[in-house]
Design a protein around this motif. Structure first.
Motif, PDB file in Angstrom:
ATOM      1  N   GLY A 148       0.835  -1.192   0.000  1.00  0.00           N
ATOM      2  CA  GLY A 148       0.000   0.000   0.000  1.00  0.00           C
ATOM      3  C   GLY A 148       0.868   1.240   0.000  1.00  0.00           C
ATOM      4  N   GLU A 206       4.705 -10.414   1.402  1.00  0.00           N
ATOM      5  CA  GLU A 206       3.661 -10.994   0.571  1.00  0.00           C
ATOM      6  C   GLU A 206       4.054 -12.469   0.440  1.00  0.00           C
ATOM      7  OE1 GLU A 206       2.419  -8.803  -3.131  1.00  0.00           O
ATOM      8  OE2 GLU A 206       4.150  -7.580  -2.639  1.00  0.00           O
ATOM      9  N   ASP A 239       1.113 -10.151   4.310  1.00  0.00           N
ATOM     10  CA  ASP A 239       0.249  -9.230   3.584  1.00  0.00           C
ATOM     11  C   ASP A 239      -0.435 -10.030   2.486  1.00  0.00           C
ATOM     12  OD1 ASP A 239      -1.005  -7.431   2.006  1.00  0.00           O
ATOM     13  OD2 ASP A 239       0.677  -6.030   1.845  1.00  0.00           O
ATOM     14  N   VAL A 241      -3.332  -9.141   1.075  1.00  0.00           N
ATOM     15  CA  VAL A 241      -4.350  -8.301   0.453  1.00  0.00           C
ATOM     16  C   VAL A 241      -4.703  -8.866  -0.922  1.00  0.00           C
ATOM     17  CG1 VAL A 241      -4.831  -5.996  -0.476  1.00  0.00           C
ATOM     18  CG2 VAL A 241      -3.761  -6.239   1.770  1.00  0.00           C
ATOM     19  N   LYS A 267      -9.008  -6.582  -1.227  1.00  0.00           N
ATOM     20  CA  LYS A 267      -9.377  -7.084  -2.549  1.00  0.00           C
ATOM     21  C   LYS A 267     -10.517  -8.115  -2.529  1.00  0.00           C
ATOM     22  CE  LYS A 267      -5.264  -5.238  -4.533  1.00  0.00           C
ATOM     23  NZ  LYS A 267      -3.840  -5.214  -4.317  1.00  0.00           N
TER      24      LYS A 267
HETATM   25  C1  PLP Z   1      -3.276  -4.039  -3.419  1.00  0.00           C
HETATM   26  C2  PLP Z   1      -2.340  -4.322  -2.308  1.00  0.00           C
HETATM   27  C3  PLP Z   1      -2.238  -3.486  -1.189  1.00  0.00           C
HETATM   28  C4  PLP Z   1      -2.946  -2.179  -1.096  1.00  0.00           C
HETATM   29  O1  PLP Z   1      -4.327  -2.297  -1.066  1.00  0.00           O
HETATM   30  P1  PLP Z   1      -5.218  -1.029  -1.478  1.00  0.00           P
HETATM   31  O2  PLP Z   1      -6.614  -1.494  -1.264  1.00  0.00           O
HETATM   32  O3  PLP Z   1      -4.876  -0.709  -2.895  1.00  0.00           O
HETATM   33  O4  PLP Z   1      -4.836   0.083  -0.546  1.00  0.00           O
HETATM   34  C5  PLP Z   1      -1.429  -3.881  -0.144  1.00  0.00           C
HETATM   35  N1  PLP Z   1      -0.727  -5.037  -0.212  1.00  0.00           N
HETATM   36  C6  PLP Z   1      -0.795  -5.858  -1.265  1.00  0.00           C
HETATM   37  C7  PLP Z   1      -0.019  -7.128  -1.246  1.00  0.00           C
HETATM   38  C8  PLP Z   1      -1.581  -5.516  -2.364  1.00  0.00           C
HETATM   39  O5  PLP Z   1      -1.590  -6.316  -3.438  1.00  0.00           O
END
Ligand code: PLP
Length: 427
Positions: A148, A206, A239, A241, A267
Motif C-alpha cells: 500500500g 507478501e 500481507d 491483500v 481485494k
Molecule cells: C493491493 C495491495 C495493497 C494495497 O491495497 P489497497 O486497497 O490498494 O490500498 C497492499 N498489499 C498488497 C499485497 C496488495 O496487493
C-alpha cells in the motif's frame, strides 16, 4: 482488429484537467506501457467495454478483487438489497460479524479481525499494532514487496511505485525504521535481525509476491521467516491483500503450512467494493481500541455494502471445485503461453500461483525484485499493445499480475492463446 480509442482519448484529456495524471491510482495511466488509458464503461463476467464500445477479455479484474468476474448476479443482487436499507450507519451491523466470522473460520491463525477501507489502511494498522505489541519500532520488508501507499512502506515498493522508486514527501525519519531485504533471501533477513537485535517489531511479506509480477516463495522461505521471527521476538505479518481468498479459501497458510501472527486482507473479501482487514491472534488483536490501547478507526469501516458484497463472494467461493477450476484454467493458459513463446523464440519466464500469473520477458529465472527487473520492459509494452488490439486487456505493467476469474472459460483462454501466438511472432 484495429481498435479505436477516440472517446477514451477525449475523456482522458478532460480527466487530466481535474485529476493528477487523469487517474486515481498511478498504474492506470499506462505510463509503464505507453499510450493512453482506456475509460471503461461496463463490465460483465470476464469482459469489459470501453467508452468506444470496444470489447475486451479482462485479465486485470480491478487488480485482483473480482475473482467472480464483473457484475456477478448474486453479488449485484445482494448489493441491491443492502442498498435499499441504507449505505452507512456509523454503528455496528450484523453483516460485519457475519463476514468476520466467515474470515476467522476460514483462517486457522485468525481469532479476530478488524475491517478497514483499503489494503493500505490494513497494513498501516497491522504495523502499528505489531509495534505496540512488541514495544519495538523497526520493520523488515522485501524489495519489490508492495504494502500500500503509506509513508513507512514506500521503500522499494514494486508495481506502481517502481516508477517512483522512493516517493518525495516521505521524511527520511519515517523510512529509518524500514529495513529492506531481497525476496527469498533468508540469510539477508537473518543478518538484519542480528544487526538490530530486539529492535524489529515485524517482518512483513507478501507470502506469494504479486506486485513485482508473480514471484513464488522458495520452499524454505516462509517457514524460515517464521523461525527467524520467532527467535528474534518479531511478529510475522503476511500481507495477503491480494492472495487472501484468491489462492485458496482463506489464507495461503493452508498451502504453505506456515501460520503468521497477523494477516492483512483486502481485494477479494470486498467483492469489488472498497475494503481491507487485519487480524490474527486474540492476545494481539485485543490490543486494538476500544479493547486496548492501539488507536485505529474509520467512518466507513465495515461498510454494509462492502460487507454484503464480501459475504456473497465468500459464499460462492465455498462451493466445491471453485479453486480447482481456477487452477486448471490458469494452468492451461500458462502452458499455452509458454508453448507459444517458445515456438516464436521469445525468451520468457512464466510465473504462476493459482489464478495469478506473469509473463516475464527475460531468460533468467525470476526469484526476486532484482531478477524481475531483468525483464525487457519494451517487449512487455509491445506484447501488451498487441494483445490490446486483439481485444485482450492485460495489466498495464510488467510488474502487475494477470488475474483470472470464475467467469473466464476455455473459450476465452483459446482466444487469448491465439492472440498471444500472433503477438509473440510479431514481437
Ligand atoms: C493491493 C495491495 C495493497 C494495497 O491495497 P489497497 O486497497 O490498494 O490500498 C497492499 N498489499 C498488497 C499485497 C496488495 O496487493
Amino acid at each position: 482488429m484495429a481498435q479505436q480509442f477516440v472517446a477514451s482519448r477525449k475523456l482522458f484529456e478532460e480527466a487530466r484537467k481535474y485529476i493528477p495524471g487523469g487517474v486515481n491510482s498511478p498504474v492506470r495511466a499506462f505510463g509503464a506501457v505507453g499510450g493512453e488509458p482506456l475509460f471503461i464503461k461496463q463490465g460483465k463476467g470476464c469482459r469489459i467495454w470501453d467508452e468506444d464500445d470496444n470489447e475486451f477479455i479482462d485479465y486485470v479484474l480491478s487488480f485482483g478483487p473480482l475473482i467472480l468476474g464483473h457484475a456477478h448476479p448474486e453479488v449485484t443482487s445482494s448489493l441491491r438489497s443492502a442498498l435499499d436499507k441504507g449505505t452507512s450507519f456509523g454503528a455496528p451491523t450484523r453483516w460485519e460479524s457475519t463476514l468476520a466470522r466467515m474470515i476467522c473460520e476460514a483462517i486457522p491463525s485468525m481469532d479476530m479481525v478488524r475491517f478497514v477501507n483499503s489494503g493500505t489502511e490494513a497494513v498501516m494498522s497491522a504495523i502499528r499494532l505489531a509495534r505496540a505489541f512488541t514495544h519495538r519500532d523497526k520493520v523488515v520488508k522485501f524489495a519489490g514487496g508492495y504494502h500500500g501507499s503509506s509513508d513507512g512502506l514506500l521503500a522499494h515498493a514494486g508495481s506502481g511505485a517502481t516508477a517512483l522508486p522512493d516517493s518525495q514527501g516521505v521524511p527520511s525519519s519515517y523510512i529509518q525504521h524500514t529495513l529492506v531485504a531481497p525476496y527469498n533471501d533468508l540469510s539477508y533477513v537473518e543478518s538484519l535481525l542480528k544487526a538490530y537485535p530486539e529492535e524489529v517489531a515485524a517482518i512483513i511479506v507478501e507470502p506469494v509476491a504479486a506486485n513485482m509480477g508473480i514471484i513464488l516463495p522458495q520452499p524454505k522461505f516462509l517457514p524460515g521467516l517464521k523461525e527467524l521471527a520467532r527467535r528474534s521476538g518479531a511478529l510475522l505479518i503476511f500481507d495477503e491483500v491480494v492472495t487472501g481468498f484468491r489462492l485458496a479459501y482463506g489464507s495461503v497458510q493452508t498451502l504453505y503450512h506456515v501460520s503468521p501472527d497477523l494477516i492483512c486482507l483486502g481485494k477479494v473479501i470486498g467483492g469489488g467494493l472498497p475494503v481491507g482487514a487485519y487480524g490474527g491472534r486474540r492476545e494481539i488483536m485485543e490490543m486494538v481500541a476500544p479493547s486496548g490501547p492501539v488507536y485505529q478507526a474509520g467512518t466507513l469501516s465495515g461498510n454494509p455494502l462492502a460487507m454484503s458484497a464480501g459475504i456473497t463472494t465468500l459464499k460462492i467461493l465455498q462451493e466445491p471445485g471453485v479453486y480447482q477450476k481456477l487452477e486448471e484454467m490458469a494452468s492451461h493458459l500458462t502452458r499455452g503461453l509458454s508453448k507459444e513463446a517458445r515456438e516464436a523464440d521469445v525468451p520468457v519466464f512464466l510465473s504462476r500461483a493459482g489464478s495469478m500469473l506473469t509473463v516475464f520477458f527475460t531468460d533468467q529465472e525470476v526469484t526476486d525484485y532484482e531478477t524481475a527487473r531483468s525483464s525487457d520492459l519494451k517487449l512487455y509494452a509491445s506484447y501488451f499493445h498487441h494483445l490490446l488490439n486483439e481485444g485482450i486487456y492485460l495489466p498495464p505493467s510488467q510488474f502487475e499480475a494477470q488475474f483470472l476469474s470464475l467467469a473466464h472459460g476455455e473459450d476465452e483462454i483459446e482466444i487469448t492463446l491465439r492472440a498471444a501466438r500472433k503477438a509473440f511472432r510479431e514481437l
